[in-house]
Design a protein around this motif. Sequence first.
Motif, short mmCIF file in Angstrom:
data_model
loop_
_atom_site.label_atom_id
_atom_site.label_comp_id
_atom_site.label_asym_id
_atom_site.label_seq_id
_atom_site.Cartn_x
_atom_site.Cartn_y
_atom_site.Cartn_z
N MET A 140 -40.71 -2.40 33.54
CA MET A 140 -39.27 -2.69 33.54
C MET A 140 -38.57 -2.04 32.34
O MET A 140 -37.52 -1.42 32.49
CB MET A 140 -39.09 -4.22 33.51
N THR A 141 -39.23 -2.19 31.17
CA THR A 141 -38.67 -1.59 29.96
C THR A 141 -38.45 -0.10 30.16
O THR A 141 -37.40 0.45 29.81
CB THR A 141 -39.66 -1.77 28.78
N PHE A 142 -39.46 0.54 30.78
CA PHE A 142 -39.39 1.98 31.03
C PHE A 142 -38.14 2.32 31.84
O PHE A 142 -37.38 3.22 31.51
CB PHE A 142 -40.65 2.42 31.78
N TRP A 143 -37.91 1.55 32.90
CA TRP A 143 -36.79 1.85 33.79
C TRP A 143 -35.46 1.69 33.08
O TRP A 143 -34.56 2.52 33.22
CB TRP A 143 -36.84 0.96 35.03
N ILE A 144 -35.34 0.61 32.30
CA ILE A 144 -34.06 0.37 31.63
C ILE A 144 -33.80 1.45 30.57
O ILE A 144 -32.71 2.02 30.49
CB ILE A 144 -34.03 -1.04 31.01
N THR A 145 -34.83 1.75 29.77
CA THR A 145 -34.66 2.77 28.73
C THR A 145 -34.29 4.11 29.35
O THR A 145 -33.36 4.79 28.91
CB THR A 145 -35.97 2.93 27.92
N GLN A 146 -35.03 4.48 30.39
CA GLN A 146 -34.76 5.78 31.03
C GLN A 146 -33.37 5.79 31.65
O GLN A 146 -32.67 6.80 31.62
CB GLN A 146 -35.81 6.10 32.09
#
Lengths: 284, 311
Positions: free
Chosen positions: A1-7
């Motif tokens: 999830m973190t990956f998606w939000i950061t990206q």
Amino acid sequence: MTFWITQALNGISFGMLLFLLAAGLSLIYGLMRVLNLAHGSYYILGGYVGLAAMRATGSFVLATVAATATVTLVGIVMERFFLRRFPEQELPQALLTFGFLLIFADLSLWLWGGTPQTLPKPAMFERSIRIGAIVFPTYRLFVIGIGLVIGLGLWWLQEGTRLGAMIRAGVDDAEMARGTGVNVGLLSTAVFAFGAFLAGLGGIIGGPFVGVYPGADFEILEMALVVVIIGGLGSLKGAFVGGLVVGLLDNFGKALFPELALFTVFAPMAVILAVRPTGLFGAR
Amino acid sequence: MNARVASGAVALAVLIGLPAVLSSYQLSLLTKMLIFGIFAMSLDLLLGYAGLPSLGHAAYFGVAAYTVGLLALRVANNFWIDFPAGLLMAAAVSALFGLFALRTRGSYFLMITLALGQVLWGIAFGWRSLTGGDDGLPSVPRPRLPLPWALTEGVPFYYFVLICFALATGLLALVVSSPFGQALIGIRESERRMEVLGYDVWRYKYVAFVLAGLFAGLAGNLFVYFNGFVSPSYLNIVFSASALLMVILGGAGTLVGPAIGAAVIVGLENLISAYMERWVLVLGVIYVLVTLFAPSGLVGLVRQRLGRSRA
């Protein structure tokens, strides 16, 4: 999830930068039917001049003023003394602006060398903020904010002011606008200068995270062209939506399929072209 | 027309005789001029005759060069397979791109051809395992043909290129003087009128688009054999734009003009690069000067001069 939000945040901030560039490209085309291939050069000129001014003065604000003033002046000279001679002639315009693209590219290489450079961020936005597990640099948020502010400002300018009404009249039918007393010649110079200003500002804003380097002019131009192809030439809304779409596609493309990076941007463009040759919001 | 055939024959005779007086370095420069001449003439079919300003013409040149290079290096250095494959790929890609590009006109056409060309550049640049990425394909061998002369030598290779150049020029001249070519000129002048006259305008433009891609592919084929190397820079916008410049500099819509334009640009690049590092800057200035002062090209200038002296 973190990956998606950061990206996603990265993609949106890059999208906002692309919006600054595409908005100018699109306005210029809308009013003058000029496809300015030197638009990416304004980005690197803004970045390099800004960097030099920042080294000399240490001030982000002064650097912004110096960079945007230089690039605006370049835009005015190009419009007044060169492009004005070739109204509605796409081929001479393309050759001329491409010539300027090469001239600025080689001059920049000569003056500032071939090493990629990044501009320092304003001291205020050097830190990162933390929300839960997500760490995000405040500078990227600043870029998103700038993009939104300029987007809203442009929208107000175009829809809510007399100047905007004149521009819209010029875009719809330059001859009729002239007939009702609009000075289309002066308006063209103003819009061209403003487009250059936005692209120069893009160089300052993008400098800290995209950087300036030989070839950035071409890359930014291509990306901005894809934005206007998707959004539609001459449409501000198109530049905004297109900027976001391309920014996100590019970012997720690079993160998920590094080998196919450009493809994730170009393939959707080809699909949109096949369905709507004039883009999502372009006039028929 | 007869004067034209005669001057063509004289030019060909000179080109046949030149190896006798040129050094091997000058001969290789001349070979390059002929190859780029084919490339510029192929674009002229689109720009000068059909009125379609493509800013992505390097795509077909590059695809052919990469196809021949990859086949010669990884599969077999067999001329009879590699050479037709290069042409076929160039034609196939232009047949595909034409479907997209010909839905548009004017600035949109410029932009779309540019963007489509950059797709291929992106693939060549990014797909390292196939194309070698930025490093390109080095050491592509020249073909072996059942001839008494080896094409690895400068003079036989020059004649090989000259034969291709003469064939391409002859074929293109036939195309543009045929009813098909005349219809293209009609479309350039007024698409609507041709439509009213019952011409299927799209089909004419599409055939011209694919033919132009095919001839650009021929130039790409020859170039990879000549240079022994191909990199993504032969697919990108700078190369595409330089083809446009060659056509305009020589004179669009004249065939011979673009070949001369190509020779001038190749020659200038060689000359100026020998003295200074700033060739790109000079090239940029040439774009601006040509647009301002020679919009109808060198051939146009000569014609003007001749017309004036006659009057």
